[in-house]
Design a protein around this motif. Structure first.
Motif, PDB file in Angstrom:
ATOM      1  N   THR A  64     -26.933  39.218  40.855  1.00  0.00           N
ATOM      2  CA  THR A  64     -25.759  39.801  41.244  1.00  0.00           C
ATOM      3  C   THR A  64     -25.010  38.779  41.948  1.00  0.00           C
ATOM      4  O   THR A  64     -23.772  38.586  42.021  1.00  0.00           O
ATOM      5  CB  THR A  64     -25.906  40.956  42.101  1.00  0.00           C
ATOM      6  OG1 THR A  64     -26.544  41.971  41.206  1.00  0.00           O
ATOM      7  CG2 THR A  64     -24.573  41.838  42.677  1.00  0.00           C
ATOM      8  N   PHE A  65     -25.605  38.073  43.043  1.00  0.00           N
ATOM      9  CA  PHE A  65     -24.903  36.919  43.559  1.00  0.00           C
ATOM     10  C   PHE A  65     -24.583  35.783  43.213  1.00  0.00           C
ATOM     11  O   PHE A  65     -23.575  35.017  43.240  1.00  0.00           O
ATOM     12  CB  PHE A  65     -25.709  36.682  44.954  1.00  0.00           C
ATOM     13  CG  PHE A  65     -25.459  37.839  45.992  1.00  0.00           C
ATOM     14  CD1 PHE A  65     -24.578  37.207  47.041  1.00  0.00           C
ATOM     15  CD2 PHE A  65     -25.926  39.086  46.210  1.00  0.00           C
ATOM     16  CE1 PHE A  65     -24.239  38.425  48.180  1.00  0.00           C
ATOM     17  CE2 PHE A  65     -25.726  39.789  47.083  1.00  0.00           C
ATOM     18  CZ  PHE A  65     -24.711  39.492  48.122  1.00  0.00           C
ATOM     19  N   THR A  66     -25.479  35.551  41.892  1.00  0.00           N
ATOM     20  CA  THR A  66     -24.956  34.441  40.925  1.00  0.00           C
ATOM     21  C   THR A  66     -23.641  34.726  40.458  1.00  0.00           C
ATOM     22  O   THR A  66     -22.505  33.895  40.077  1.00  0.00           O
ATOM     23  CB  THR A  66     -25.970  34.238  39.946  1.00  0.00           C
ATOM     24  OG1 THR A  66     -27.257  33.861  40.634  1.00  0.00           O
ATOM     25  CG2 THR A  66     -25.760  33.303  38.823  1.00  0.00           C
ATOM     26  N   TYR A  67     -23.525  36.036  39.991  1.00  0.00           N
ATOM     27  CA  TYR A  67     -22.241  36.444  39.217  1.00  0.00           C
ATOM     28  C   TYR A  67     -21.182  36.197  40.630  1.00  0.00           C
ATOM     29  O   TYR A  67     -20.091  36.022  40.104  1.00  0.00           O
ATOM     30  CB  TYR A  67     -22.291  37.860  38.824  1.00  0.00           C
ATOM     31  CG  TYR A  67     -21.134  38.616  38.296  1.00  0.00           C
ATOM     32  CD1 TYR A  67     -20.287  37.957  37.367  1.00  0.00           C
ATOM     33  CD2 TYR A  67     -20.833  39.792  38.536  1.00  0.00           C
ATOM     34  CE1 TYR A  67     -19.151  38.568  37.003  1.00  0.00           C
ATOM     35  CE2 TYR A  67     -19.766  40.401  38.306  1.00  0.00           C
ATOM     36  CZ  TYR A  67     -18.745  39.807  37.279  1.00  0.00           C
ATOM     37  OH  TYR A  67     -17.772  40.447  36.850  1.00  0.00           O
ATOM     38  N   TRP A  78     -18.635  33.766  46.660  1.00  0.00           N
ATOM     39  CA  TRP A  78     -19.768  33.632  47.515  1.00  0.00           C
ATOM     40  C   TRP A  78     -20.219  32.262  47.621  1.00  0.00           C
ATOM     41  O   TRP A  78     -20.492  31.651  46.603  1.00  0.00           O
ATOM     42  CB  TRP A  78     -20.904  34.610  47.135  1.00  0.00           C
ATOM     43  CG  TRP A  78     -22.178  34.767  48.216  1.00  0.00           C
ATOM     44  CD1 TRP A  78     -23.407  34.020  47.809  1.00  0.00           C
ATOM     45  CD2 TRP A  78     -22.159  35.542  49.367  1.00  0.00           C
ATOM     46  NE1 TRP A  78     -23.955  34.245  49.082  1.00  0.00           N
ATOM     47  CE2 TRP A  78     -23.631  35.250  49.729  1.00  0.00           C
ATOM     48  CE3 TRP A  78     -21.337  36.415  49.947  1.00  0.00           C
ATOM     49  CZ2 TRP A  78     -23.722  36.003  50.938  1.00  0.00           C
ATOM     50  CZ3 TRP A  78     -21.467  36.982  51.069  1.00  0.00           C
ATOM     51  CH2 TRP A  78     -22.853  36.885  51.533  1.00  0.00           C
ATOM     52  N   GLU A  79     -20.815  31.551  48.603  1.00  0.00           N
ATOM     53  CA  GLU A  79     -21.216  30.287  48.764  1.00  0.00           C
ATOM     54  C   GLU A  79     -22.710  30.088  49.429  1.00  0.00           C
ATOM     55  O   GLU A  79     -23.430  29.307  48.999  1.00  0.00           O
ATOM     56  CB  GLU A  79     -20.102  29.402  49.538  1.00  0.00           C
ATOM     57  CG  GLU A  79     -18.808  29.259  48.671  1.00  0.00           C
ATOM     58  CD  GLU A  79     -17.950  28.254  49.747  1.00  0.00           C
ATOM     59  OE1 GLU A  79     -18.404  27.637  50.789  1.00  0.00           O
ATOM     60  OE2 GLU A  79     -17.009  27.986  49.324  1.00  0.00           O
ATOM     61  N   ALA A  80     -23.115  31.065  50.084  1.00  0.00           N
ATOM     62  CA  ALA A  80     -24.217  30.877  50.801  1.00  0.00           C
ATOM     63  C   ALA A  80     -25.461  31.500  49.879  1.00  0.00           C
ATOM     64  O   ALA A  80     -25.164  31.908  48.806  1.00  0.00           O
ATOM     65  CB  ALA A  80     -24.416  31.797  51.906  1.00  0.00           C
ATOM     66  N   VAL A  81     -26.801  31.523  50.361  1.00  0.00           N
ATOM     67  CA  VAL A  81     -27.789  31.803  49.514  1.00  0.00           C
ATOM     68  C   VAL A  81     -27.930  33.396  49.414  1.00  0.00           C
ATOM     69  O   VAL A  81     -27.039  34.137  50.375  1.00  0.00           O
ATOM     70  CB  VAL A  81     -29.181  31.466  50.461  1.00  0.00           C
ATOM     71  CG1 VAL A  81     -29.182  30.144  50.448  1.00  0.00           C
ATOM     72  CG2 VAL A  81     -29.191  31.915  51.839  1.00  0.00           C
ATOM     73  N   THR A  82     -28.620  33.949  48.602  1.00  0.00           N
ATOM     74  CA  THR A  82     -28.580  35.291  48.418  1.00  0.00           C
ATOM     75  C   THR A  82     -29.244  36.056  49.544  1.00  0.00           C
ATOM     76  O   THR A  82     -30.366  35.587  50.019  1.00  0.00           O
ATOM     77  CB  THR A  82     -29.400  35.601  47.248  1.00  0.00           C
ATOM     78  OG1 THR A  82     -28.807  34.954  45.743  1.00  0.00           O
ATOM     79  CG2 THR A  82     -29.287  37.197  46.950  1.00  0.00           C
TER      80      THR A  82
END
Length: 218
Positions: A27-30, A37-41
């Motif tokens: 989801t956070f890759t998407y 979003w730029e930070a880690v998941t």
């Protein structure tokens, strides 16, 4: 002791942890692909709030994003969770089927009350064929308040239950039991917290311990 048991799903019957990280990472890759979003998941943040309804999850994980983005990520995440369930990447906790067999043999009615969404819960129930034992699965999506105590009350009213225990791993499960005058049984599993379990009437480390709690040997 109790002829009806109401179980939580995530972290109680279903090992959500097995599909949580990969689904959230997807989801956070998407989200990164959308330049949102730029930070880690934020896996650790999600673990902290595990068990709350999904709308509240996205308020916590994406506090600076608008409702449209939150809803889009919610839908994407839910789709990934269900795909991982149907692909067999999840698992029930040890002894779920054995304790369900035992309870049904004893004439105990089994229900599920979860903060999960209807479609997600259906995917788990269908994949593991939980309806072999479970009378009905209830989702927080079916009520307006997003309060698990109210969800349990819905089960009570529909099935005219006057004596039961609620089995779950988080404070919302314990409070749902207490607010409805039921016994609370805390599961010391993956997402459980000691300070929350301290409020339960009983705490178990394995679902098979329910045998002695519900039907103590004389």
């Amino acid at each position: 002791m109790n002829q009806s048991l109401i179980f939580d799903m995530d972290g109680t019957l279903f090992q959500t942890d097995k599909i949580l990280e990969i689904s959230l990472e997807d989801t956070f890759t998407y989200l990164r692909s959308l330049n949102q979003w730029e930070a880690v998941t934020p896996i650790d943040t999600y673990r902290e709030i595990m068990g709350v309804p999904l709308p509240k999850v996205w308020e916590a994980l994406l506090p600076n994003h608008d409702t449209e983005i939150r809803e889009k990520m919610n839908d994407f995440f839910l789709a990934r969770l269900m795909e991982n369930i149907r692909s067999g990447h999840g698992a029930l906790y040890p002894n779920v089927e054995e304790i369900f067999d035992y309870l049904k043999e004893k004439g105990c009615s089994i229900y599920i009350a979860s903060n999960g969404l209807i479609e997600y819960l259906e995917a788990i129930v269908n994949y593991y064929q939980l309806d072999r034992w479970v009378t009905e699965t209830f989702s927080i999506q079916q009520i307006q308040t997003l309060d698990k105590a109210d969800l349990v009350k819905t089960i009570i009213q529909k099935y005219k239950i006057d004596k039961a225990a609620v089995v779950g791993d988080r404070l919302s499960d314990i409070h749902a039991a207490k607010e409805n005058g039921f016994v609370s049984i805390g599961c010391n599993f993956d997402f459980a917290r000691k300070e929350e379990l301290a409020e339960a009437d009983f705490v178990i480390d394995d679902l098979l311990e329910l045998k002695e709690l519900i039907y103590p040997s004389r």
